[in-house]
Design a protein around this motif. Structure first.
Motif, PDB file in Angstrom:
ATOM      1  N   SER A   1       0.951  -1.159   0.009  1.00  0.00           N
ATOM      2  CA  SER A   1      -0.052  -0.268  -0.015  1.00  0.00           C
ATOM      3  C   SER A   1       1.069   1.181  -0.107  1.00  0.00           C
ATOM      4  O   SER A   1       1.895   1.258   0.193  1.00  0.00           O
ATOM      5  CB  SER A   1      -0.953   0.158   1.228  1.00  0.00           C
ATOM      6  N   LYS A   2       0.313   2.456  -0.232  1.00  0.00           N
ATOM      7  CA  LYS A   2       1.075   3.764   0.103  1.00  0.00           C
ATOM      8  C   LYS A   2       1.929   3.940   1.292  1.00  0.00           C
ATOM      9  O   LYS A   2       2.811   4.372   1.436  1.00  0.00           O
ATOM     10  CB  LYS A   2       0.073   4.753  -0.382  1.00  0.00           C
ATOM     11  N   GLU A   3       1.122   3.277   2.349  1.00  0.00           N
ATOM     12  CA  GLU A   3       1.539   3.326   3.751  1.00  0.00           C
ATOM     13  C   GLU A   3       2.706   2.259   4.244  1.00  0.00           C
ATOM     14  O   GLU A   3       3.552   2.296   5.004  1.00  0.00           O
ATOM     15  CB  GLU A   3       0.768   3.388   4.845  1.00  0.00           C
ATOM     16  N   PHE A   4       2.727   1.114   3.402  1.00  0.00           N
ATOM     17  CA  PHE A   4       3.563   0.130   3.510  1.00  0.00           C
ATOM     18  C   PHE A   4       4.075  -0.568   2.040  1.00  0.00           C
ATOM     19  O   PHE A   4       3.442  -1.210   1.483  1.00  0.00           O
ATOM     20  CB  PHE A   4       2.732  -1.195   4.319  1.00  0.00           C
ATOM     21  N   ASN A   5       5.333  -0.083   2.034  1.00  0.00           N
ATOM     22  CA  ASN A   5       5.854  -0.481   0.498  1.00  0.00           C
ATOM     23  C   ASN A   5       7.196  -1.316   0.875  1.00  0.00           C
ATOM     24  O   ASN A   5       8.241  -0.659   0.596  1.00  0.00           O
ATOM     25  CB  ASN A   5       6.081   0.799  -0.183  1.00  0.00           C
ATOM     26  N   PHE A   6       7.378  -2.405   1.511  1.00  0.00           N
ATOM     27  CA  PHE A   6       8.357  -3.146   1.751  1.00  0.00           C
ATOM     28  C   PHE A   6       8.181  -4.658   1.272  1.00  0.00           C
ATOM     29  O   PHE A   6       6.973  -5.100   0.977  1.00  0.00           O
ATOM     30  CB  PHE A   6       8.724  -3.095   3.136  1.00  0.00           C
ATOM     31  N   PRO A   7       9.075  -5.280   0.532  1.00  0.00           N
ATOM     32  CA  PRO A   7       8.983  -6.710   0.298  1.00  0.00           C
ATOM     33  C   PRO A   7       8.340  -7.797   1.121  1.00  0.00           C
ATOM     34  O   PRO A   7       7.958  -8.638   0.910  1.00  0.00           O
ATOM     35  CB  PRO A   7      10.333  -6.840  -0.420  1.00  0.00           C
ATOM     36  N   GLY A   8       8.666  -7.390   2.381  1.00  0.00           N
ATOM     37  CA  GLY A   8       8.515  -8.232   3.334  1.00  0.00           C
ATOM     38  C   GLY A   8       9.003  -7.706   4.853  1.00  0.00           C
ATOM     39  O   GLY A   8       9.341  -6.638   5.103  1.00  0.00           O
ATOM     40  N   HIS A   9       8.645  -8.747   5.850  1.00  0.00           N
ATOM     41  CA  HIS A   9       9.167  -8.449   7.148  1.00  0.00           C
ATOM     42  C   HIS A   9      10.637  -7.782   7.474  1.00  0.00           C
ATOM     43  O   HIS A   9      10.760  -6.807   8.139  1.00  0.00           O
ATOM     44  CB  HIS A   9       9.091  -9.729   8.126  1.00  0.00           C
ATOM     45  N   THR A  10      11.582  -8.477   6.863  1.00  0.00           N
ATOM     46  CA  THR A  10      13.111  -8.177   7.024  1.00  0.00           C
ATOM     47  C   THR A  10      13.181  -6.680   6.609  1.00  0.00           C
ATOM     48  O   THR A  10      13.899  -6.075   7.338  1.00  0.00           O
ATOM     49  CB  THR A  10      13.969  -9.153   6.076  1.00  0.00           C
ATOM     50  N   ASP A  11      12.587  -6.313   5.432  1.00  0.00           N
ATOM     51  CA  ASP A  11      13.077  -4.670   4.932  1.00  0.00           C
ATOM     52  C   ASP A  11      12.383  -3.906   6.067  1.00  0.00           C
ATOM     53  O   ASP A  11      12.883  -2.756   6.169  1.00  0.00           O
ATOM     54  CB  ASP A  11      12.735  -4.639   3.579  1.00  0.00           C
ATOM     55  N   TYR A  12      11.114  -4.198   6.519  1.00  0.00           N
ATOM     56  CA  TYR A  12      10.425  -3.165   7.558  1.00  0.00           C
ATOM     57  C   TYR A  12      11.078  -3.086   8.722  1.00  0.00           C
ATOM     58  O   TYR A  12      11.197  -1.985   9.413  1.00  0.00           O
ATOM     59  CB  TYR A  12       9.112  -3.879   7.454  1.00  0.00           C
ATOM     60  N   LEU A  13      11.490  -4.440   9.358  1.00  0.00           N
ATOM     61  CA  LEU A  13      12.225  -4.290  10.581  1.00  0.00           C
ATOM     62  C   LEU A  13      13.591  -3.739  10.396  1.00  0.00           C
ATOM     63  O   LEU A  13      13.858  -3.036  11.586  1.00  0.00           O
ATOM     64  CB  LEU A  13      12.132  -5.546  11.135  1.00  0.00           C
ATOM     65  N   ASN A  14      14.146  -3.760   9.487  1.00  0.00           N
ATOM     66  CA  ASN A  14      15.556  -3.026   9.202  1.00  0.00           C
ATOM     67  C   ASN A  14      15.286  -1.460   9.276  1.00  0.00           C
ATOM     68  O   ASN A  14      16.231  -0.819   9.902  1.00  0.00           O
ATOM     69  CB  ASN A  14      15.944  -3.441   7.827  1.00  0.00           C
ATOM     70  N   LYS A  15      14.176  -1.057   8.938  1.00  0.00           N
ATOM     71  CA  LYS A  15      13.969   0.367   8.985  1.00  0.00           C
ATOM     72  C   LYS A  15      13.460   0.783  10.387  1.00  0.00           C
ATOM     73  O   LYS A  15      13.827   1.695  10.759  1.00  0.00           O
ATOM     74  CB  LYS A  15      12.787   0.876   8.060  1.00  0.00           C
ATOM     75  N   GLU A  16      12.661  -0.023  11.147  1.00  0.00           N
ATOM     76  CA  GLU A  16      12.166   0.338  12.234  1.00  0.00           C
ATOM     77  C   GLU A  16      13.176   0.204  13.341  1.00  0.00           C
ATOM     78  O   GLU A  16      13.098   0.737  14.354  1.00  0.00           O
ATOM     79  CB  GLU A  16      10.849  -0.503  12.809  1.00  0.00           C
TER      80      GLU A  16
END
Length: 378
Positions: free
Chosen positions: A131-146
């Protein structure tokens, strides 16, 4: 003496149309699991209660609205939403995907704020979460940002650990993505992870080549000659036990992997195909390199068997135990680094389930869950 608090284990619910809820509930249907941790599922008590009945699991759920209400000895469900949700097992649905993200974001927030100690994520569908608010291939990339640190996908069992130089990168982009800087960073991450999280005092690491036969001295591409070999030599000169590049086609079949504490593959399928073949569904996806601990099962949503009560929860249970063990190892490592005069950690001897405190210790090893295949692991 005050009784020690149990490790608080945050769980993101994953894609509700997949097998995530089934493997979660089957794992904690075994009441002995509550002796090891306090689970907190980020979802909705109404939806998890419905899923409990659907999957015919005998489990007592404890609905809560905030982290201060988490109770030891119970399977807590922290209400991340309260509206009803339409579940259609086996169907890709962008609305369901957004509930998976709500759960993940809430669980990650709790992890960052130390409201839970570790995170275990149930599988998501990479397409339906976008979505516009969540544009990550998966968990790993999101957690790397957070979270703090540099993430590395690390697939682990007691006997085999495989990390990746590149994970969700298209084949055509792999060679130009692998640079001396990237190789150095990933090797350093795995080296530190083996010491801090797995108790290996002097890690021995193998690196697989980029090209077939590691390039055959430049006959099949120069990337191994120009990037991997000089970088590995430089790291070796600094005192790390790093070897390679090894030809990937024969490395696992010849049992060479048993001589190393970890193997670094150049790209996704080079590492994950042999790992999943050898691990027989007992593997765990660990996001190494971050300041917080996250694990997941080594399979995806498995839409093809979702809702049929056929899912094997072995890998999810192993992900839970891996998270708990890594948490304890990190605490011990911190104590040792604070007081270097204490005895240094040794590489733990491998134990089979019959020798461990694993709840399945007296059970026969289950058959591989080949049926649980899916194209998502993150």
């Amino acid at each position: 003496m005050k009784k020690a608090e149990k490790i608080r284990l945050g769980i993101s619910i994953g894609d509700l149309n997949g097998i995530g809820s089934e493997v979660i509930l089957k794992t904690f249907e075994d009441g002995r699991m509550l002796d090891f941790c306090t689970p907190v599922i980020f979802a909705s008590i109404k939806i998890v209660s419905y899923l409990k009945k659907y999957h015919k699991t005998n489990i007592n759920l404890h609905g809560i609205d905030e982290a201060s209400q988490i109770t030891d000895g119970k399977v807590n469900v922290l209400n991340t939403w309260k509206e009803p949700v339409d579940i259609n097992f086996g169907k890709e649905d962008s609305k369901i995907g957004q509930y998976a993200i709500k759960s993940l974001k809430a669980a990650t927030h709790a992890l960052k704020n130390n409201e839970v100690d570790v995170l275990v994520t149930a599988p998501i569908n990479k397409h339906s979460i976008q979505s516009k608010e969540f544009n990550f291939p998966g968990h790993t990339d999101y957690l790397n940002k957070e979270l703090r640190g540099n993430s590395l996908m690390f697939m682990v069992t007691d006997e085999l650990k495989v990390g990746l130089l590149t994970d969700h990168v298209a084949i055509k982009d792999i060679a130009e993505t692998i640079t001396p800087e990237l190789v150095t960073q990933k090797i350093q991450t795995i080296h530190h992870t083996l010491k801090q999280d797995f108790g290996v005092s002097k890690p021995k690491i193998a690196v697989l080549g980029i090209n077939p036969h590691s390039g055959d001295n430049g006959v099949i591409g120069m990337e191994d000659e120009n990037v991997l070999k000089p970088t590995i030599k430089k790291i070796n000169d600094q005192g790390m036990l790093v070897y390679g590049p090894y030809a990937a086609d024969s490395f696992f079949g010849s049992n060479n992997y048993k001589s190393f504490d970890a193997i670094i593959a150049s790209y996704h399928d080079q590492g994950l195909i042999p790992f999943k073949t050898l691990s027989f569904g007992m593997g765990v996806n660990y996001t190494a390199g971050l300041d917080k601990i996250r694990t997941s099962p080594d399979h995806g949503t498995a839409f093809e068997i979702a809702g049929k009560n056929k899912a094997d929860h072995s890998s999810f249970k192993e992900a839970v135990f891996a998270a708990l063990k890594i948490y304890k190892n990190r605490k011990e490592y911190k104590e040792l680094t604070k007081n270097p005069l204490k005895k240094q950690p040794r590489k733990p001897q491998q134990k089979n389930k019959q020798e461990s405190n694993h709840p399945d210790a007296q059970k026969e090893k289950k058959a591989p869950f080949i049926k649980q295949r899916s194209n998502e692991e993150e």
